[in-house]
Structure formats: C-alpha cells, structure tokens
Design a protein around this motif. Structure first.
Motif, mmCIF file in Angstrom:
data_model
loop_
_atom_site.group_PDB
_atom_site.id
_atom_site.type_symbol
_atom_site.label_atom_id
_atom_site.label_comp_id
_atom_site.label_asym_id
_atom_site.label_seq_id
_atom_site.Cartn_x
_atom_site.Cartn_y
_atom_site.Cartn_z
ATOM 1 N N LYS A 133 22.424 31.054 -75.237
ATOM 2 C CA LYS A 133 21.956 31.890 -76.378
ATOM 3 C C LYS A 133 22.276 31.032 -77.686
ATOM 4 N N ARG A 139 29.019 32.585 -67.193
ATOM 5 C CA ARG A 139 28.971 33.228 -68.277
ATOM 6 C C ARG A 139 29.041 32.479 -69.626
ATOM 7 N N GLU A 165 24.388 42.369 -69.956
ATOM 8 C CA GLU A 165 23.167 42.009 -69.263
ATOM 9 C C GLU A 165 23.530 41.944 -67.747
ATOM 10 N N ILE A 212 23.533 45.241 -66.089
ATOM 11 C CA ILE A 212 22.055 45.789 -66.121
ATOM 12 C C ILE A 212 21.566 45.086 -64.805
ATOM 13 N N CYS A 213 21.390 43.698 -64.905
ATOM 14 C CA CYS A 213 20.769 43.148 -63.767
ATOM 15 C C CYS A 213 21.847 42.124 -62.982
ATOM 16 N N ALA A 227 27.707 40.227 -74.862
ATOM 17 C CA ALA A 227 26.216 40.709 -74.649
ATOM 18 C C ALA A 227 25.984 40.212 -73.037
ATOM 19 N N VAL A 228 26.260 38.974 -72.910
ATOM 20 C CA VAL A 228 26.083 38.288 -71.456
ATOM 21 C C VAL A 228 26.438 39.192 -70.433
#
Length: 272
Positions: free
Chosen positions: A240, A233, A266, A269-270, A262-263
């Motif tokens: 980023k 992370r 994400e 989600i994935c 944000a990481v």
C-alpha cells in the motif's frame, strides 16, 4: 553391475556408501572429513525445521527433498559414530526398532488393543519411566533434552510435572498466575533492573506455555501462525505504501498503523 554410488536400485546402501566415501580420510571431501558431531548438530536442527516448514506449506515435493536432507543428517552422525566405535547405522536402526516394539505391546505383543487413549498414554508413560530407570534417570524431569527450543522444553517440563500431580486444576489458576507475572514484569521494568526483567519475562513466557498446554494448544504452532500472519499483513502495508510512492522509512507509525487496520479489515471481508 553398476557402481553402488550410482545404483539407484539400492537407495539405503547407496546413501551409506556415499557418506563413507565423503568421509574417507584419503579420498574424501576435505570439508566432510573435518566435521564432528558438534559441528553437524546445528545442521540437523535446521533440517528438522525445514521439514516442518514444508509440511506447514503442504509442499509435498519440497518435503521429499527435505526428508532426504534430514535422513542425510542421521547417516552423517552414524558414520561419525562408526568411525569412533560408538555405534553404526545398523545398531541405531535396531535400537529404535527395539524401542518401538517394546513400547507397543498391544501391537507387537500379547496385550489387548482394546484400550482407551488415556490408558494407552498411561501405559506408554510406565514404559518410558522404566526406560529412564535403566538409564539411572530417577527424577521426574530427567531426560528432557536441554537443547530443545526453550518454549518446547517448557511444555515438556510442565507435562512431566503434571504427570505426578504438580499442576493447576484448570486454566483459571493459570490465568491468575499470568496476571501476577505480568505485574511482576512491570515492577521489574520500573526498577530498571535488566536481570530482574529477564527473570520475570522468562516467568511470563513459562506461564504462557503452561496456559497453551492447559488449552491443548501447541505454542510453537500458534506463534508460527502469528509470525506468518504478521509477515503477510506487514507486506500488505508495504504494498500500500508502494502504491503511494513510499517506503516504510518514508512513513510514520500513525500512517502505517492506519494501513495495518485497513489490511485487517480487508482480511475480514475476504478471508481467503
């Protein structure tokens, strides 16, 4: 017939001869000749961790090499032992073979293999207790190696104590103790006593190890997993920032914390 040093058809004799030659006082390697049990021990520990690392990464090609490095450590210690008259590679191999045969009477003896896992564990402990008695290790905690990683040693000490009934009945009591130790650590922090903080922090870690044991969690494995997650992370945060033309030292906690969130989002989600 090829020189044993170059004869791949005899892998174990070849390795033993290589180590003997490396340690030869007249023609060996100066560095290898100078080594002792004490100077080699840190390398032994390091190689064991590298074996575990290769397994964690499912890198079987790397594991082959790391197992060779770990085997070399055993050969190194046994060569030093032979030189000092303590033991030899053969005596070490026979000692562990004798131990495995003695500890598995249901495989190599007349005992039945039709046992529950709990019964096999109980029998194993009886055999180990008898072994400790022969070594004049009468105490419940005798024989738990002092130089184990502290977290691993804490779990082993707790397991030994639990076998004689010194244990909380459930995770509820451990969690209560965890809260108690947390409060005591805060008190020590507020009193600004480094000695007390060190003591209370150790108590807190010890209870965490106990909680892991009660929950059937390997605390070392759990922490390694979290270390890997943190690394992945934070590296993503750095990427980023790089896309923004920045480095971490050019950012601040608020910005990096937002990127961290944000990481994490994400990853949810994935997950792959």
């Amino acid at each position: 017939m090829p020189d044993l040093i170059h004869d791949a058809s005899q892998p174990m004799p070849r390795l033993l001869e290589i180590m003997r030659r490396l340690r030869d006082p007249q023609s060996g390697c100066p560095w290898d000749i100078e080594q002792t049990f004490q100077t080699i021990a840190p390398y032994t520990i390091e190689e064991a961790y590298e074996v575990a690392d290769a397994i964690a990464r499912n890198d079987w090609s790397e594991l082959e090499g790391e197992l060779g490095d770990l085997l070399l450590q055993t050969v190194y210690h046994t060569q030093i032992g032979a030189e000092s008259g303590h033991f030899t590679f053969d005596s070490v191999a026979n000692a562990i073979s004798d131990k495995m045969v003695a500890r598995h009477p249901h495989v190599f003896g007349d005992e039945s293999r039709d046992k529950s896992a709990d019964q096999q564990t109980a029998d194993w402990e009886k055999i180990k207790a008898a072994e400790r008695a022969k070594k004049a290790q009468a105490g419940t905690l005798d024989g738990v190696a002092l130089n184990l990683p502290a977290l691993l040693r804490a779990v082993k000490l707790q397991k030994r104590a639990a076998r004689v009934g010194f244990d909380w009945p459930s995770t509820d009591e451990v969690l209560d103790k965890l809260q108690e130790e947390t409060r005591e650590l805060v008190e020590a922090r507020d009193n600004k006593s480094k000695t007390d903080m060190l003591d209370e922090f150790g108590d807190l870690l010890f209870v965490m190890a106990n909680l892991a044991r009660h929950m059937d969690i390997d605390p070392e494995e759990a922490l390694r997993s979290t270390n890997a997650k943190f690394t992945a992370r934070f590296e993503a945060v750095e990427r980023k920032l790089s896309d923004m033309g920045k480095r971490p030292e050019d950012s601040d906690l608020k910005e990096m914390d937002a990127l961290w969130d944000a990481v994490k989002a994400e990853a949810r989600i994935c997950p792959d």
